[in-house]
Design an enzyme around this catalytic site. Structure first.
Site, PDB file in Angstrom:
ATOM      1  N   PRO A 205       0.772  -1.247   0.000  1.00  0.00           N
ATOM      2  CA  PRO A 205       0.000   0.000   0.000  1.00  0.00           C
ATOM      3  C   PRO A 205       0.809   1.308   0.000  1.00  0.00           C
ATOM      4  O   PRO A 205       0.597   2.168  -0.851  1.00  0.00           O
ATOM      5  CB  PRO A 205      -0.848  -0.101   1.276  1.00  0.00           C
ATOM      6  CG  PRO A 205      -0.941  -1.569   1.563  1.00  0.00           C
ATOM      7  CD  PRO A 205       0.355  -2.145   1.091  1.00  0.00           C
TER       8      PRO A 205
ATOM      9  N   LYS B 161      -4.843   9.504  -0.789  1.00  0.00           N
ATOM     10  CA  LYS B 161      -3.413   9.188  -0.634  1.00  0.00           C
ATOM     11  C   LYS B 161      -2.606   9.703  -1.838  1.00  0.00           C
ATOM     12  O   LYS B 161      -1.614  10.404  -1.672  1.00  0.00           O
ATOM     13  CB  LYS B 161      -3.231   7.669  -0.505  1.00  0.00           C
ATOM     14  CG  LYS B 161      -1.778   7.223  -0.535  1.00  0.00           C
ATOM     15  CD  LYS B 161      -1.633   5.703  -0.433  1.00  0.00           C
ATOM     16  CE  LYS B 161      -1.905   4.954  -1.703  1.00  0.00           C
ATOM     17  NZ  LYS B 161      -0.785   4.624  -2.547  1.00  0.00           N
TER      18      LYS B 161
ATOM     19  N   THR C 185       2.162   2.589  -5.478  1.00  0.00           N
ATOM     20  CA  THR C 185       2.089   4.046  -5.660  1.00  0.00           C
ATOM     21  C   THR C 185       2.495   4.681  -4.345  1.00  0.00           C
ATOM     22  O   THR C 185       1.726   4.664  -3.370  1.00  0.00           O
ATOM     23  CB  THR C 185       0.661   4.498  -6.012  1.00  0.00           C
ATOM     24  OG1 THR C 185       0.204   3.773  -7.149  1.00  0.00           O
ATOM     25  CG2 THR C 185       0.629   5.985  -6.320  1.00  0.00           C
TER      26      THR C 185
ATOM     27  N   LYS D 144       2.614   8.762 -12.622  1.00  0.00           N
ATOM     28  CA  LYS D 144       1.414   8.244 -11.942  1.00  0.00           C
ATOM     29  C   LYS D 144       0.778   9.341 -11.077  1.00  0.00           C
ATOM     30  O   LYS D 144      -0.442   9.539 -11.096  1.00  0.00           O
ATOM     31  CB  LYS D 144       1.826   7.035 -11.093  1.00  0.00           C
ATOM     32  CG  LYS D 144       0.790   6.523 -10.120  1.00  0.00           C
ATOM     33  CD  LYS D 144      -0.348   5.805 -10.788  1.00  0.00           C
ATOM     34  CE  LYS D 144      -1.367   5.326  -9.764  1.00  0.00           C
ATOM     35  NZ  LYS D 144      -2.576   4.804 -10.377  1.00  0.00           N
TER      36      LYS D 144
HETATM   37  P1  NAD Z   1      -4.143  -3.863  -0.757  1.00  0.00           P
HETATM   38  O1  NAD Z   1      -4.168  -3.257   0.610  1.00  0.00           O
HETATM   39  O2  NAD Z   1      -5.371  -4.513  -1.275  1.00  0.00           O
HETATM   40  O3  NAD Z   1      -2.965  -4.943  -0.861  1.00  0.00           O
HETATM   41  C1  NAD Z   1      -1.693  -4.783  -0.312  1.00  0.00           C
HETATM   42  C2  NAD Z   1      -1.140  -6.146   0.075  1.00  0.00           C
HETATM   43  O4  NAD Z   1       0.175  -5.943   0.586  1.00  0.00           O
HETATM   44  C3  NAD Z   1      -1.955  -6.830   1.173  1.00  0.00           C
HETATM   45  O5  NAD Z   1      -2.269  -8.154   0.797  1.00  0.00           O
HETATM   46  C4  NAD Z   1      -1.032  -6.771   2.396  1.00  0.00           C
HETATM   47  O6  NAD Z   1      -1.213  -7.870   3.272  1.00  0.00           O
HETATM   48  C5  NAD Z   1       0.326  -6.791   1.725  1.00  0.00           C
HETATM   49  N1  NAD Z   1       1.402  -6.237   2.550  1.00  0.00           N
HETATM   50  C6  NAD Z   1       1.416  -5.126   3.316  1.00  0.00           C
HETATM   51  N2  NAD Z   1       2.603  -4.968   3.915  1.00  0.00           N
HETATM   52  C7  NAD Z   1       3.379  -6.008   3.507  1.00  0.00           C
HETATM   53  C8  NAD Z   1       4.723  -6.421   3.798  1.00  0.00           C
HETATM   54  N3  NAD Z   1       5.508  -5.706   4.614  1.00  0.00           N
HETATM   55  N4  NAD Z   1       5.176  -7.555   3.218  1.00  0.00           N
HETATM   56  C9  NAD Z   1       4.386  -8.285   2.394  1.00  0.00           C
HETATM   57  N5  NAD Z   1       3.106  -7.964   2.096  1.00  0.00           N
HETATM   58  C10 NAD Z   1       2.625  -6.834   2.649  1.00  0.00           C
HETATM   59  O7  NAD Z   1      -3.667  -2.676  -1.725  1.00  0.00           O
HETATM   60  P2  NAD Z   1      -3.897  -2.571  -3.318  1.00  0.00           P
HETATM   61  O8  NAD Z   1      -5.239  -1.966  -3.586  1.00  0.00           O
HETATM   62  O9  NAD Z   1      -3.504  -3.850  -3.962  1.00  0.00           O
HETATM   63  O10 NAD Z   1      -2.848  -1.424  -3.676  1.00  0.00           O
HETATM   64  C11 NAD Z   1      -1.458  -1.685  -3.695  1.00  0.00           C
HETATM   65  C12 NAD Z   1      -0.774  -0.485  -4.343  1.00  0.00           C
HETATM   66  O11 NAD Z   1      -1.274  -0.312  -5.667  1.00  0.00           O
HETATM   67  C13 NAD Z   1      -1.038   0.840  -3.584  1.00  0.00           C
HETATM   68  O12 NAD Z   1       0.126   1.605  -3.550  1.00  0.00           O
HETATM   69  C14 NAD Z   1      -2.134   1.483  -4.416  1.00  0.00           C
HETATM   70  O13 NAD Z   1      -2.130   2.899  -4.333  1.00  0.00           O
HETATM   71  C15 NAD Z   1      -1.772   1.025  -5.823  1.00  0.00           C
HETATM   72  N6  NAD Z   1      -2.917   0.997  -6.757  1.00  0.00           N
HETATM   73  C16 NAD Z   1      -4.141   0.518  -6.355  1.00  0.00           C
HETATM   74  C17 NAD Z   1      -5.199   0.543  -7.260  1.00  0.00           C
HETATM   75  C18 NAD Z   1      -6.568   0.012  -6.857  1.00  0.00           C
HETATM   76  O14 NAD Z   1      -7.544   0.292  -7.584  1.00  0.00           O
HETATM   77  N7  NAD Z   1      -6.681  -0.736  -5.764  1.00  0.00           N
HETATM   78  C19 NAD Z   1      -5.025   1.048  -8.563  1.00  0.00           C
HETATM   79  C20 NAD Z   1      -3.765   1.495  -8.951  1.00  0.00           C
HETATM   80  C21 NAD Z   1      -2.702   1.477  -8.032  1.00  0.00           C
END
Ligand code: NAD
Length: 318
Positions: free
Chosen positions: A74, A259, A105, A184
């Protein structure tokens, strides 16, 4: 590196379907080495292809077993934990010749710090920022856009294009390290403001008696045209398949927009770029993420947040 061993860290909303696509499309002869802090997520992922998945107990173990490692977590603090944790992080093992790709991101400062730590540890390891756009649907359909922080002639580009091509359909080398994150954050700053402007303009129109379906058609061929108007219109009922037409469920949620918008405003300050709309745009996303009717909904819910008439059909007698 004809057939590199691959690792994937962070199997969340985005990472899980991205890693599934890597498994499906690359037909890896070696296993895909994965890690997430959630053991439940790891159990689920193993079921996707038990023979092709190797569950690891840390980022360190994934890195030991892989030539190329993708990470998507995240925020900056999670990226620091994944890479810099002294006992279990990516950098706690030998990383010579490895390629490390962070798709999160995050703020450019964290990414630059991680890059420096990697350069200090190894002259032959490579680290790239490669944030994505396209949301969970794009991740599932392998149609993500990757904004890759590398030079146009980076020697790893052909390999990276091949691997990222299993998860996305547009891969843009952005010209140098950290410029993927720059692209981005600039994109989300702009689209976040367009969403607010579109919501405000439709609110003015509806309150003045204008049918929003007609207003959307006018915008489409006029200077207010945008993807937000055409595909993600903030007014319920204008785009039948948009989150707005489904009580703002799905899509790109307010806290994520808050964020990213905040990261963009911070970046503007850091580089000395004037942003007249930054603070007011950020306030809209901060306030709506605190509102019980808006939080955890698609960020185009700003139309609701500013008091837009969601029952416009009745109000206008249509
Ligand atoms: P999410 O919270 O659904 O998933 C994050 C994963 O990372 C979780 O499974 C969590 O358990 C894992 N995690 C956290 N800390 C960790 C660590 N130290 N070691 C290993 N695993 C760990 O988040 P997401 O929606 O998948 O987003 C991830 C990134 O992608 C973010 O930076 C977000 O801004 C970006 N993003 C998200 C979207 C969207 O629509 N969700 C779109 C574009 C970009």
């Amino acid at each position: 590196m004809a057939s590199p061993a691959l690792g994937f860290i962070g199997l969340g909303v985005m990472g899980y379907p991205m890693a599934v696509n890597l498994l499906k499309k690359l037909e890896t002869r070696t296993k895909l080495h994965v890690y997430d802090v959630s053991s439940q997520v790891l159990d689920n992922f193993e079921q996707e292809a038990p023979n092709l998945v190797s569950i690891c107990s840390s980022a360190r173990e994934v890195t030991e077993r892989s030539d190329v490692v993708f990470t998507i977590v995240p925020e900056g603090k999670h990226v620091r934990a994944v890479y810099l944790d002294e006992a279990d992080g990516v950098l706690s093992v030998e990383i010579d010749n490895k390629i490390l790709v962070d798709c999160s991101t995050i703020d450019t400062t964290t990414s630059i710090d991680v890059h420096e730590a990697i350069s200090k540890k190894s002259a032959t390891a490579s680290f790239y920022d490669a944030p994505v756009s396209g949301g969970s649907l794009g991740a599932a359909a392998a149609t993500l856009t990757f904004m890759l922080g590398c030079n146009y002639d980076d020697p790893n580009l052909p390999l990276l294009k091949g691997l990222l091509g299993a998860m996305g359909s547009s891969i843009f080398p952005c010209g140098g390290f950290s410029l993927g994150l720059t692209a981005k954050l600039c994109n989300n700053y702009c689209s976040g403001l367009i969403a607010i402007a579109t919501a405000e303009a439709f609110n003015i129109g509806i309150k003045s008696g204008m049918d929003p379906l007609m207003l959307a058609r006018v915008f489409t061929t006029s200077t207010a045209q945008s993807t937000i108007n055409d595909k993600w219109n903030p007014v319920p009922g204008v785009c039948p398949n948009s989150p707005a037409s489904k009580d703002y469920q799905g899509g790109f949620k307010v806290p994520l927009m808050k964020k990213d918008f905040n990261l963009a405003v911070e970046m503007a300050k850091r580089v000395g770029a004037q942003v007249r709309l930054g603070e007011s745009g950020l306030a809209v996303y901060e306030e709506s993420s605190e509102d019980a009717e808006c939080r955890d909904r698609d960020s185009r819910v700003v139309f609701r947040y500013i008091g837009g008439d969601e029952d416009w059909k009745e109000k206008l007698g249509l």
